[in-house]
Scaffold this motif. Structure first.
Motif, short mmCIF file in Angstrom:
data_model
loop_
_atom_site.label_atom_id
_atom_site.label_comp_id
_atom_site.label_asym_id
_atom_site.label_seq_id
_atom_site.Cartn_x
_atom_site.Cartn_y
_atom_site.Cartn_z
N ASP A 170 -13.81 -25.56 64.85
CA ASP A 170 -14.02 -24.40 64.08
C ASP A 170 -12.84 -24.09 62.99
OD1 ASP A 170 -15.41 -21.85 63.88
OD2 ASP A 170 -13.29 -21.32 63.98
N TYR A 171 -13.25 -23.66 61.87
CA TYR A 171 -12.17 -23.43 60.75
C TYR A 171 -10.83 -22.64 61.25
CZ TYR A 171 -10.63 -22.21 55.97
OH TYR A 171 -9.78 -22.15 55.05
N LEU A 184 -8.66 -25.50 62.63
CA LEU A 184 -8.50 -26.75 62.50
C LEU A 184 -6.97 -26.83 62.16
CD1 LEU A 184 -9.46 -29.33 60.91
CD2 LEU A 184 -10.07 -27.86 59.00
N ALA A 206 -12.87 -27.65 52.72
CA ALA A 206 -12.64 -26.74 53.73
C ALA A 206 -12.39 -27.42 54.94
CB ALA A 206 -13.92 -25.89 53.90
N GLY A 207 -12.34 -28.77 55.23
CA GLY A 207 -12.37 -29.75 56.01
C GLY A 207 -10.78 -30.33 55.92
N CYS A 236 -17.94 -30.94 57.34
CA CYS A 236 -18.82 -29.73 57.58
C CYS A 236 -20.09 -30.05 58.13
CB CYS A 236 -19.08 -28.98 56.36
SG CYS A 236 -20.19 -27.68 56.19
N LYS A 280 -18.98 -20.33 54.72
CA LYS A 280 -18.00 -20.82 55.43
C LYS A 280 -18.77 -22.09 56.34
CE LYS A 280 -15.46 -19.84 60.01
NZ LYS A 280 -16.33 -20.92 60.62
N ALA A 324 -7.09 -21.54 56.01
CA ALA A 324 -6.95 -21.97 57.10
C ALA A 324 -5.71 -21.24 57.71
CB ALA A 324 -6.86 -23.32 57.55
#
Length: 454
Positions: free
Chosen positions: A115-116, A119, A152-153, A163, A331, A411
């Protein structure tokens, strides 16, 4: 540093949070697949494994996710003889408790759902594999994934998680009930508009409103974004100058208590989980325990529709906010990652992640249950196969949220989840009439800064 982060992960794992996906305590169902109906695509899998490989794959989710993920992994085993999976689904809270324990013992599963909100902490503890070299050598194909989704990752320019589906905060509501009351719900409601609906529903039917409960990690930053606090945490403090800035994160709860339209903490205390299936929107025994709405995520709509009583139509709209366009965001519903404990199975685990990301066969089984697929090619391929609910979600994400949202917040750092846990305790006090929003904000400002400075 690693030991410090691990201890924080152990502490934060007990947080009860609203998640980016549905949850259930039911075990995964083993679903066989008909290889005659689903063609093998070795290009998606980067070929068969050399020798037998037994891997553990873990995720949190609802029963629909459990069944579909199991079937997709069964297909991978069919296409790659010798590769087998020990699948270990769990309910959200149990999942993070288990992972933190396994991390402390250097025995994390090879493949895991991430999960974000966790992370950055898992990366700081050196628990996840940097996938960048696998992108560079072609094992992991991200050519059809936008850079924004990849970012985002990523942490410090390195890709640690892929994702699993795009998601958005979503208010689910009992459209059948509201239609019968002559009440219309609009997209992008302000707080005032939402509270007006809550009062009207309560006055006309006695049905109350369920606000995010034990979900500070979701609602507090959403509320703060509307006041231009996109980054709520510094490394060693809260990123606000005074307690007054935190009042909006509590005020809606105080309003609900004063006006009588909010579901109480006592109702949630009687539930065994904070899952879709036990949301007061669909799980209730009387008007006092029923809600006309629930705060969830877009990819949970299928599970909510499945859990709804017969004859109840579930609607979807945005969470209320003082400024919806600032608060709304897209998200990753969750990520797929490979743990540092994968050892000799690391490369094969990356191939599994690549398969889930790029295989049209796999995604014809998964059907976007985790959210709109990150790969544009896969998203287009499965769109005609999705059921009506999944198409509603895709339309909601593309037409309602995307044109009216801002970039996702960074994050969160170490300690942030402990602050959210404390926020949840303060919300409880408001719901029991023991504290005002102003008092809660002052308490959170003081304790939040202390927690972050440790």
């Amino acid at each position: 540093m690693k030991k410090r982060v691990l201890s924080l992960l152990m502490a934060s794992a007990m947080i009860v949070g609203l998640t980016a996906c549905g949850s259930s305590n039911e075990p995964a169902a083993t679903v066989s697949t008909d290889s005659g109906n689903t063609a093998a695509t070795t290009a998606d899998n980067s070929g068969s494994a050399a020798g037998d490989v037994a891997m553990t794959f873990t995720w949190w989710g609802n029963q629909t996710r459990n069944e579909r993920t199991q079937a997709a992994l069964d297909l991978y085993s069919e296409q790659n003889p010798g590769v087998t999976f020990d699948t270990q689904p769990a309910e959200w809270n149990d999942y993070w408790t288990k992972l933190s324990t396994l991390a402390a013992g250097n025995s994390l599963p090879e493949c895991l759902q991430m999960d974000y909100s966790y992370l950055a902490q898992y990366v700081a503890a050196d628990l996840l594999v940097d996938l960048t070299p696998y992108v560079e050598d072609g094992t992991l194909d991200v050519s059809n994934v936008s850079q924004g989704i990849l970012d985002a990752g990523s942490i410090d320019g390195k890709l640690y998680a892929v994702c699993a589906g795009m998601n958005a905060p979503s208010l689910f509501y009992n459209k059948t009930l509201l239609d019968s009351l002559g009440i219309t719900v609009k997209d992008n409601m302000t707080i005032d508009e939402f509270e007006a609906v809550a009062r009207e529903v309560y006055e006309k039917s006695g049905v109350k409103t369920d606000l995010p409960y034990s979900a500070g990690d979701n609602y507090l930053p959403y509320a703060m974004r509307s006041h231009d606090v996109v980054k709520l945490f510094n490394e060693d403090s809260l990123n606000v100058t005074d307690a007054a800035s935190l009042v909006p994160g509590f005020q809606i709860y105080e309003d609900g208590v004063k006006d009588g339209w909010i579901i109480g903490a006592d109702v949630h205390a009687e539930l065994t989980s904070n899952s879709v299936e036990q949301s007061p929107l669909v799980y209730f025994s009387s008007e006092a325990t029923q809600s006309w709405c629930g705060f969830f995520w877009s990819n949970q709509l299928s599970a909510m529709v499945a859990a709804a009583p017969e004859g109840m139509e579930i609607g979807i709209t945005t969470w209320p906010s003082e400024n919806p366009q600032k608060s709304n965001f897209l998200k990753p519903s969750q990520f797929f990652a490979v743990s540092r404990d994968a050892g000799e199975n690391e490369a094969e685990a990356v191939k599994v992640v690549n398969y889930l990301l790029n295989s049209e066969d796999a995604n014809k089984i998964l059907l976007g249950e985790r959210g709109v697929p990150a790969s544009s090619v896969v998203a287009s391929a499965i769109a005609p196969l999705q059921d009506e609910t999944a198409q509603v979600v895709t339309k909601y994400v593309n037409d309602v949220v995307t044109p009216n949202c801002s970039a996702i917040s960074p994050a969160i750092p170490d300690g942030a989840n402990e602050v959210y846990d404390y926020y949840n305790q303060l919300v409880d006090k408001i719901l029991y009439g023991q504290m005002t929003a102003q008092e809660a904000a002052e308490d959170l400002f003081k304790m939040g800064n202390q927690i972050m400075s440790r």
